[in-house]
Design an enzyme around this catalytic site. Structure first.
Site: not given
Ligand SMILES: Cc1cc2nc3c(=O)[nH]c(=O)nc-3n(C[C@H](O)[C@H](O)[C@H](O)COP(=O)(O)OP(=O)(O)OC[C@H]3O[C@@H](n4cnc5c(N)ncnc54)[C@H](O)[C@@H]3O)c2cc1C
Length: 304
Positions: A176, A225, A295
């Protein structure tokens, strides 16, 4: 509260894309969070970079937002500017097995593109919501496959500076964490994938999605998670072992489908979720001696 001059300048750079006091509840999968001082969703790469450079020069804090699926934003909202990649960084192309994808593209969109193009490797990530940028920064993973496994390189920039391409092998990726330095914005990533029949890739995606429907509270408001797993123990098993499945504070509840998910059920507040996180950490620590780490990223001002 931001100076009106900052808002006016942002509006000149990104007309129609600047929203002062924008509730973050509208931009997070939890559906929770107070207002960002300003939310900006530029339509193209140039204006996103210009906004970022201007904000940095003006001394305004910047939070980059993908799809807000790993964030718990407190009720007091986010100080400074939230800059969304959703529209601006949305290129996607393949050259054989080499895929170049903008960080604002949804991960699900990338996976569909791979299926249509007959490119395999990322299927176990099906069902992870969020953007490619979020997946890159978080080194998103499931079923023992990590985003880093297929990362050839990443193109990043610091506000006001030029773009730099960094090889995946130079990053210190771990569970992660991709090791992208704080303050760097992921512009796009380059992935190397193997070729495979589109039907086979699509069938694998479907299989993974169905598995997640059976084992996760899909369709409920959450951020996935909440806690990091230990190498030898899953966080859900620890939460289960201390009897907290179904535990509730206000509208926040521990899922009975997957105990590492906290759900926004019946109008939770961010504080309900945070208190439930504290309760879980304390109970697990008292009973098992293990200290759970979140996380989910908790950001923003506390409610006054
Ligand atoms: C139902 C559900 C299931 C999930 N299952 C999993 C799973 O199986 N495995 C897993 O790893 N995660 C899982 N997640 C968590 C999440 O979806 C992941 O961590 C995902 O990759 C986050 O992406 P996001 O675009 O929503 O990031 P955000 O929540 O928007 O941001 C997360 C972090 O990344 C930074 N960020 C985002 N984009 C950029 C960019 N372009 N440049 C620099 N920084 C950036 C943000 O500032 C923040 O610090 C799940 C979430 C949900 C709701």
């Amino acid at each position: 509260m931001l100076d009106q001059g900052i808002i006016t300048e942002l509006r000149a750079i990104a007309p129609g894309c600047v929203y002062p006091d924008e509730p973050m509840a509208k931009h997070t999968s939890f559906g929770l969070g107070g207002p960002a001082d300003v939310y900006v969703q530029p339509l193209d790469e140039g204006s996103l970079k210009e906004c970022a450079a201007f904000l940095k020069d003006a001394g305004v804090a910047i939070k980059i937002l993908g799809r807000g699926t790993n964030l718990l934003v407190r009720s007091g909202g986010i100080e400074g500017a939230v800059l969304s990649t959703e529209q601006a960084l949305s290129t996607l192309r393949a050259d054989g097995g080499v895929v170049t994808v903008g960080s604002g593209i949804p991960l699900s969109g990338l996976l569909s593109f791979c299926a249509e193009s007959g490119l395999t490797g990322l299927e176990p990530l099906a069902g992870i919501p969020g953007s490619v940028g979020g997946a890159a920064v978080m080194n998103a993973g499931s079923y023992d496959v990590w985003f880093a496994d297929h990362l050839e390189s990443v193109v990043v920039f610091e506000p006001g500076e030029g773009s730099v391409q960094v090889a995946g092998s130079e990053l210190d990726a771990s569970y992660r964490r991709m090791g992208i330095p704080e303050g760097h914005v992921v512009e796009r990533v380059v992935l190397t994938l193997a070729e495979e029949s589109p039907t086979t890739v699509a069938a694998r995606l479907q299989e993974i999605i169905e598995r997640k429907w059976r084992t996760q509270p899909v369709g409920m408001r959450s951020a996935g998670c909440v806690f990091r797993n230990f190498p030898d123990k899953a966080a859900w098993a620890l939460i289960d072992s201390v009897g907290l499945v179904g535990a509730r504070i206000g509208g926040a509840v521990v899922s009975d489908v997957h105990a590492n998910f906290i759900l926004n059920d019946r109008g939770a507040t961010p504080e309900d979720v945070e208190e439930l996180i504290t309760l879980i950490r304390e109970r697990v620590s008292d009973h098992t001696g293990r200290d759970l780490e979140t996380e989910v990223e908790i950001v923003g001002r506390r409610a006054h």
